[in-house]
Design an enzyme around this catalytic site. Structure first.
Site, PDB file in Angstrom:
ATOM      1  N   GLU A  64       0.834  -1.204   0.000  1.00 21.93           N
ATOM      2  CA  GLU A  64       0.000   0.000   0.000  1.00 21.93           C
ATOM      3  C   GLU A  64       0.866   1.250   0.000  1.00 21.93           C
ATOM      4  O   GLU A  64       0.696   2.169  -0.809  1.00 21.93           O
ATOM      5  CB  GLU A  64      -0.913   0.019   1.220  1.00 21.93           C
ATOM      6  CG  GLU A  64      -1.718   1.310   1.373  1.00 21.93           C
ATOM      7  CD  GLU A  64      -2.367   1.421   2.740  1.00 21.93           C
ATOM      8  OE1 GLU A  64      -3.481   0.916   2.893  1.00 21.93           O
ATOM      9  OE2 GLU A  64      -1.751   2.031   3.650  1.00 21.93           O
ATOM     10  N   ASP A 125      -5.879  -3.848  -3.444  1.00 18.17           N
ATOM     11  CA  ASP A 125      -5.963  -2.396  -3.623  1.00 18.17           C
ATOM     12  C   ASP A 125      -4.624  -1.822  -4.052  1.00 18.17           C
ATOM     13  O   ASP A 125      -4.539  -0.970  -4.942  1.00 18.17           O
ATOM     14  CB  ASP A 125      -6.483  -1.712  -2.360  1.00 18.17           C
ATOM     15  CG  ASP A 125      -5.570  -1.883  -1.159  1.00 18.17           C
ATOM     16  OD1 ASP A 125      -4.896  -2.934  -1.062  1.00 18.17           O
ATOM     17  OD2 ASP A 125      -5.538  -0.985  -0.297  1.00 18.17           O
TER      18      ASP A 125
END
Length: 377
Positions: A64, A125
């Protein structure tokens, strides 16, 4: 009498006049460079491109953090820094080639005191943000090799992180392993920024991205009865329900749902519908309250107060709905880059602020087809 400063002054006045139309907070228009990004990079980005989460005792790095840093380097038009972040990510999280292996989500100090991958499962993500950054860097900087790696990453996401839910269609798993059990498929609404899905649909026309965008809206509609998104949810027996592990709370993950919704192009056909599905924070702020740190999405009741990262994340959300007074009030409460530099690094709050405040400053936009529109272009 004309002076050399006059053109600059005229350009600034023109920018200020256009600010209400662009959804830009006017006081930000004169900012040069990106001071807030430099503060985070100076405190938390190693010389070889590792984003360090100094809020954690183990000084971990995550896919991330790498994906967000890569995006900010692109927005800042810093190819050298982009390349260092990319190289560290590929070499340490993906065995040297992200086109062939999706990056592990967690890297840090192991039980023997060495530094290595601690959890090899990818986080979808981050995979989407990395693929997007590569695709857009390849396009904007005319570097085809980056585009190819981004396309290869998308192909891996399609094969390992997209599932077909009966009665719904394509949905993004949070990662390839560990999210389907006991008849429930766990999902994370904040993992699905619609601007990225629009870009993927344009470059991968046979892919599931357009349908996935529509299903993201359905996910929000079913799990946010009071307009507050949950951190996690699950698909079970033909409907989205509260997540069996995390429950129905909306907090540090869910705050990104409002951020992504506000940054979506107003020309997108889901722009208004998504904001309507996420109406909770707007009602809360209009009533004079602060955004809660945690919300029970089933009752709409909350507790605590989100920090400055939450406030920054809500700037695009408010500006997209014409709430300039509320947005300006939140902006005035944010720490300046100088204050951030004097404080201890706050990885997540600073990341949220770079996304939200950077957008409000007009440093970047997303076109209707998802293309990145940085200020420098």
């Amino acid at each position: 009498m004309t002076t050399p400063a006059d053109p600059t002054r005229r350009a600034l006045l023109q920018a200020l006049a256009a600010a209400p139309l662009l959804g830009v907070l006017p006081s930000a228009c004169a900012a040069a460079g990106w001071p807030a990004w430099r503060v985070l990079a100076d405190s938390s980005l190693s010389a070889d491109g590792r984003m360090i989460d100094r809020s954690q005792d183990d000084l971990r790095s995550t896919s991330e953090g790498q994906s967000y840093a890569l995006f900010f380097a692109l927005v800042d038009n810093d190819q050298a820094l982009f390349d260092r972040i990319l190289a560290w990510t590929a070499n340490n999280l993906a065995g040297g080639d992200m086109g062939k292996r999706l990056p592990a989500w967690l890297w840090g100090r192991d039980a023997k005191g060495g530094w290595s991958v601690l959890d090899a499962n990818p986080a979808s993500d981050s995979d989407l943000w990395l693929a997007y950054g590569l695709l857009e860097a390849g396009r904007l900087w005319h570097r085809p090799a980056l585009t190819r790696t981004g396309q290869d990453m998308l192909a891996q996401v399609r094969s390992t992180e997209i599932v077909d839910l009966p009665g719904l269609g394509p949905m993004l798993l949070p990662g390839p392993q560990g999210f389907v059990e006991d008849g429930a498929t766990r999902v994370n609404p904040s993992y699905l920024p619609l601007p990225l899905l629009r870009r993927f649909a344009a470059v991968d026309r046979d892919g599931p991205w357009a349908a996935l965008a529509g299903n993201t809206l359905e996910l929000l509609r079913q799990t946010a009865p009071h307009g507050f998104a949950p951190d996690w949810a699950a698909w079970r027996d033909g409907a989205f329900v509260a997540d069996p592990a995390k429950g129905a709370v909306g907090s540090y993950d869910a705050i990104r749902c409002y951020l992504w919704a506000g940054m979506l192009s107003p020309r997108d056909r889901l722009f208004r519908a998504q904001l309507q599905a996420l109406s909770g924070p707007l009602r809360r702020l209009r009533d004079g309250g602060a955004m809660w740190e945690k919300v029970d999405t089933r009752s709409g009741a909350g507790e605590g107060e989100g920090g400055y990262g939450f406030r920054a994340a809500l700037l695009p959300y408010l500006l997209a709905q014409g709430e300039r007074t509320l947005a300006q009030a939140l902006r005035s409460s944010l720490p300046t880059p100088e204050q951030q530099r004097s404080d201890a690094p706050a990885y997540y709050a600073q990341m949220l602020s770079l996304f939200g405040h950077g957008w409000a400053e007009g440093r970047y936009r997303f076109a209707a087809d998802g293309q990145l529109q940085p200020r420098w272009r």
